[in-house]
Design an enzyme around this catalytic site. Structure first.
Site, PDB file in Angstrom:
ATOM      1  N   TYR A  66       0.868  -1.183   0.000  1.00 27.06           N
ATOM      2  CA  TYR A  66       0.000   0.000   0.000  1.00 27.06           C
ATOM      3  C   TYR A  66       0.901   1.228   0.000  1.00 27.06           C
ATOM      4  O   TYR A  66       1.587   1.517   0.976  1.00 27.06           O
ATOM      5  CB  TYR A  66      -0.911   0.031   1.228  1.00 27.06           C
ATOM      6  CG  TYR A  66      -1.908  -1.118   1.313  1.00 27.06           C
ATOM      7  CD1 TYR A  66      -2.303  -1.819   0.178  1.00 27.06           C
ATOM      8  CD2 TYR A  66      -2.460  -1.482   2.530  1.00 27.06           C
ATOM      9  CE1 TYR A  66      -3.210  -2.852   0.263  1.00 27.06           C
ATOM     10  CE2 TYR A  66      -3.380  -2.514   2.621  1.00 27.06           C
ATOM     11  CZ  TYR A  66      -3.750  -3.198   1.480  1.00 27.06           C
ATOM     12  OH  TYR A  66      -4.652  -4.230   1.564  1.00 27.06           O
ATOM     13  N   PHE A 215     -13.177  -4.861   1.905  1.00 26.71           N
ATOM     14  CA  PHE A 215     -14.258  -4.045   1.354  1.00 26.71           C
ATOM     15  C   PHE A 215     -15.569  -4.235   2.135  1.00 26.71           C
ATOM     16  O   PHE A 215     -16.644  -4.447   1.535  1.00 26.71           O
ATOM     17  CB  PHE A 215     -14.496  -4.355  -0.131  1.00 26.71           C
ATOM     18  CG  PHE A 215     -13.391  -3.935  -1.060  1.00 26.71           C
ATOM     19  CD1 PHE A 215     -12.425  -3.024  -0.670  1.00 26.71           C
ATOM     20  CD2 PHE A 215     -13.318  -4.440  -2.359  1.00 26.71           C
ATOM     21  CE1 PHE A 215     -11.401  -2.626  -1.530  1.00 26.71           C
ATOM     22  CE2 PHE A 215     -12.318  -4.050  -3.235  1.00 26.71           C
ATOM     23  CZ  PHE A 215     -11.355  -3.147  -2.822  1.00 26.71           C
ATOM     24  N   PRO A 216     -15.546  -4.167   3.473  1.00 26.92           N
ATOM     25  CA  PRO A 216     -16.777  -4.358   4.245  1.00 26.92           C
ATOM     26  C   PRO A 216     -17.815  -3.279   3.955  1.00 26.92           C
ATOM     27  O   PRO A 216     -19.007  -3.493   4.152  1.00 26.92           O
ATOM     28  CB  PRO A 216     -16.306  -4.283   5.703  1.00 26.92           C
ATOM     29  CG  PRO A 216     -15.050  -3.466   5.647  1.00 26.92           C
ATOM     30  CD  PRO A 216     -14.394  -3.856   4.342  1.00 26.92           C
ATOM     31  N   GLY A 219     -15.715  -0.893  -0.499  1.00 26.10           N
ATOM     32  CA  GLY A 219     -14.426  -0.520  -1.085  1.00 26.10           C
ATOM     33  C   GLY A 219     -14.409   0.897  -1.617  1.00 26.10           C
ATOM     34  O   GLY A 219     -15.009   1.797  -1.041  1.00 26.10           O
TER      35      GLY A 219
HETATM   36  N1  LIG Z   1      -6.728  -8.734   0.856  1.00 30.06           N
HETATM   37  C1  LIG Z   1      -7.038  -7.912  -0.120  1.00 30.06           C
HETATM   38  O1  LIG Z   1      -6.882  -8.233  -1.290  1.00 30.06           O
HETATM   39  C2  LIG Z   1      -7.597  -6.568   0.228  1.00 30.06           C
HETATM   40  C3  LIG Z   1      -8.194  -5.787  -0.768  1.00 30.06           C
HETATM   41  C4  LIG Z   1      -8.739  -4.559  -0.402  1.00 30.06           C
HETATM   42  C5  LIG Z   1      -8.674  -4.114   0.910  1.00 30.06           C
HETATM   43  N2  LIG Z   1      -8.061  -4.886   1.868  1.00 30.06           N
HETATM   44  C6  LIG Z   1      -8.035  -4.466   3.293  1.00 30.06           C
HETATM   45  O2  LIG Z   1      -9.372  -4.232   3.700  1.00 30.06           O
HETATM   46  C7  LIG Z   1      -9.468  -2.952   4.334  1.00 30.06           C
HETATM   47  C8  LIG Z   1     -10.860  -2.382   4.110  1.00 30.06           C
HETATM   48  O3  LIG Z   1     -11.081  -2.163   2.736  1.00 30.06           O
HETATM   49  P1  LIG Z   1     -11.188  -0.713   2.093  1.00 30.06           P
HETATM   50  O4  LIG Z   1     -10.693   0.315   3.027  1.00 30.06           O
HETATM   51  O5  LIG Z   1     -10.543  -0.767   0.783  1.00 30.06           O
HETATM   52  O6  LIG Z   1     -12.733  -0.585   1.818  1.00 30.06           O
HETATM   53  P2  LIG Z   1     -14.002  -0.303   2.774  1.00 30.06           P
HETATM   54  O7  LIG Z   1     -13.621  -0.390   4.203  1.00 30.06           O
HETATM   55  O8  LIG Z   1     -15.087  -1.162   2.266  1.00 30.06           O
HETATM   56  O9  LIG Z   1     -14.398   1.175   2.378  1.00 30.06           O
HETATM   57  C9  LIG Z   1     -13.499   2.231   2.349  1.00 30.06           C
HETATM   58  C10 LIG Z   1     -14.181   3.373   1.628  1.00 30.06           C
HETATM   59  O10 LIG Z   1     -15.319   3.790   2.381  1.00 30.06           O
HETATM   60  C11 LIG Z   1     -15.183   5.153   2.776  1.00 30.06           C
HETATM   61  N3  LIG Z   1     -15.710   5.226   4.143  1.00 30.06           N
HETATM   62  C12 LIG Z   1     -15.205   4.665   5.255  1.00 30.06           C
HETATM   63  N4  LIG Z   1     -15.990   4.910   6.318  1.00 30.06           N
HETATM   64  C13 LIG Z   1     -17.027   5.636   5.864  1.00 30.06           C
HETATM   65  C14 LIG Z   1     -18.149   6.218   6.475  1.00 30.06           C
HETATM   66  N5  LIG Z   1     -18.393   6.066   7.788  1.00 30.06           N
HETATM   67  N6  LIG Z   1     -19.029   6.935   5.706  1.00 30.06           N
HETATM   68  C15 LIG Z   1     -18.804   7.090   4.392  1.00 30.06           C
HETATM   69  N7  LIG Z   1     -17.745   6.562   3.743  1.00 30.06           N
HETATM   70  C16 LIG Z   1     -16.856   5.849   4.471  1.00 30.06           C
HETATM   71  C17 LIG Z   1     -13.729   5.464   2.680  1.00 30.06           C
HETATM   72  O11 LIG Z   1     -13.522   6.820   2.371  1.00 30.06           O
HETATM   73  P3  LIG Z   1     -12.895   7.867   3.450  1.00 30.06           P
HETATM   74  O12 LIG Z   1     -11.434   7.604   3.481  1.00 30.06           O
HETATM   75  O13 LIG Z   1     -13.272   9.176   2.903  1.00 30.06           O
HETATM   76  O14 LIG Z   1     -13.567   7.577   4.757  1.00 30.06           O
HETATM   77  C18 LIG Z   1     -13.300   4.582   1.499  1.00 30.06           C
HETATM   78  O15 LIG Z   1     -13.619   5.218   0.278  1.00 30.06           O
HETATM   79  C19 LIG Z   1      -8.356  -2.141   3.689  1.00 30.06           C
HETATM   80  O16 LIG Z   1      -8.010  -1.042   4.482  1.00 30.06           O
HETATM   81  C20 LIG Z   1      -7.270  -3.169   3.543  1.00 30.06           C
HETATM   82  O17 LIG Z   1      -6.539  -3.220   4.759  1.00 30.06           O
HETATM   83  C21 LIG Z   1      -7.546  -6.106   1.544  1.00 30.06           C
END
Ligand SMILES: NC(=O)c1ccc[n+]([C@@H]2O[C@H](COP(=O)([O-])OP(=O)(O)OC[C@H]3O[C@@H](n4cnc5c(N)ncnc54)[C@H](OP(=O)(O)O)[C@@H]3O)[C@@H](O)[C@H]2O)c1
Length: 292
Positions: A66, A215-216, A219
């Site tokens: 990252y 992506f809970p 994403g």
């Molecule tokens: N193993 C894999 O292949 C893989 C792939 C992807 C991700 N991951 C891991 O999974 C974690 C979670 O995934 P993710 O961060 O990509 O996706 P996510 O948690 O599903 O969503 C993140 C997105 O939601 C927004 N967000 C967060 N909280 C919010 C809220 N309360 N209200 C409105 N929007 C909100 C964020 O923007 P803001 O920043 O503006 O809040 C960002 O755009 C990652 O941090 C990573 O560590 C692993």
């Protein structure tokens, strides 16, 4: 911020002494746009991490790809020396091209280098959990993972890794992995609108293996659903909070790592663990999730 007493309860990884609160934090969003380069707001990035820890979060998900390197370096800057009980989970198996692409990095040398990059950039002598990430960007693809996992198992024997996990895998790949090493967690794509892994979640729950949905919240393009909006409004919560609360209800082995670069969103996400939803609301969410 005061320590939040309810972070979804705790989970102890099977056959380990490692316990975390079920509401954790995913650090990927701390890197710049497209998970590349420095954060848009480096001061806010440090605040997000410190506030998460102050609120009681003790499970952070990250990777050295990252940024690359950026997210781990911010974690070290914000939190090192790390408090006792903090579990930092990282992943290896990919690298970034100069064009910001994501490609596999699963050769023996790439995996060894990745583990050392994580150790150096996080400022650790031993990594708590390393996930072997295989498959395609958003979904698993069948095939043997024996070779790369054996490399990580060797590094574990050398004392560089405490526990191993997997990311983007199928049940068959998990079964193969478990003939090589203990696997404490699986990290796959899953949320209220993406339920390919429903049966896998239950299988892992029965084994005491953590399921950590990436992506809970959907994403990069967070979930949008009028049904979710309606339920959220009915309990004075936000749709994102409802999406997280539903996951906490879904199975006891689900650990959450919602990602955000904003303190405001972090607070909102952590508060989701305290939401009490009436059974009929949970039932409604289950039917939304099932497409009903
Ligand atoms: N193993 C894999 O292949 C893989 C792939 C992807 C991700 N991951 C891991 O999974 C974690 C979670 O995934 P993710 O961060 O990509 O996706 P996510 O948690 O599903 O969503 C993140 C997105 O939601 C927004 N967000 C967060 N909280 C919010 C809220 N309360 N209200 C409105 N929007 C909100 C964020 O923007 P803001 O920043 O503006 O809040 C960002 O755009 C990652 O941090 C990573 O560590 C692993």
């Amino acid at each position: 911020m005061t320590v939040q007493t309810n972070l979804g309860g705790s989970f102890t990884f099977a056959n380990t002494a490692m316990t975390v609160n079920r509401m954790g934090y995913g650090a990927m969003q701390l890197a710049g746009p497209q998970v590349w380069g420095a954060p848009r707001d480096p001061v806010e990035a440090v605040r997000v991490l410190r506030e998460a820890i102050d609120a009681g979060v003790n499970h952070i998900d990250t990777s050295d790809f990252y940024g690359p390197h950026v997210t781990n370096q911010i974690i070290k800057q914000a939190l090192h020396p790390y408090q006792d009980g903090l579990v930092i989970v990282t992943k290896v198996g990919a690298r970034r091209g100069a064009d910001k692409s994501w490609t596999h990095a699963l050769t023996r040398q790439e995996l060894i280098d990745a583990v050392h990059d994580n150790l150096r950039n996080l400022g650790l002598e031993k990594l708590d959990v390393v996930n072997l990430r295989v498959g395609e960007v958003l979904k698993p693809s069948e095939g043997s993972i024996e070779e790369p996992l054996t490399v990580l198992a060797e590094l574990q024997c050398q004392g560089l890794i405490r526990h191993l996990g997997l990311s983007n895998v199928t049940p068959r790949q998990l079964a193969q992995a478990q003939t090589i090493s203990q696997i404490v967690c699986v990290q796959n794509f899953f949320n209220i609108a993406q339920r390919d892994d429903d049966a896998f979640v239950d299988e892992l729950a029965a084994q005491g293996v953590a399921y950590v949905p990436f992506f809970p919240l959907g994403g990069f393009t967070p979930l949008q659903s009028s049904e979710l909006d309606t339920v959220a409004e009915s309990v004075s919560a936000t749709p994102m909070q409802i999406a997280l609360t539903w996951l906490l209800h879904r199975a006891p082995n689900i650990l959450l790592i919602p990602g955000t670069s904003s303190v405001k969103h972090l607070r909102e996400n952590l508060q989701a663990a305290s939401l009490q939803l009436p059974p009929e609301t949970i039932g409604k969410l289950d039917s939304i999730a099932a497409g009903g």
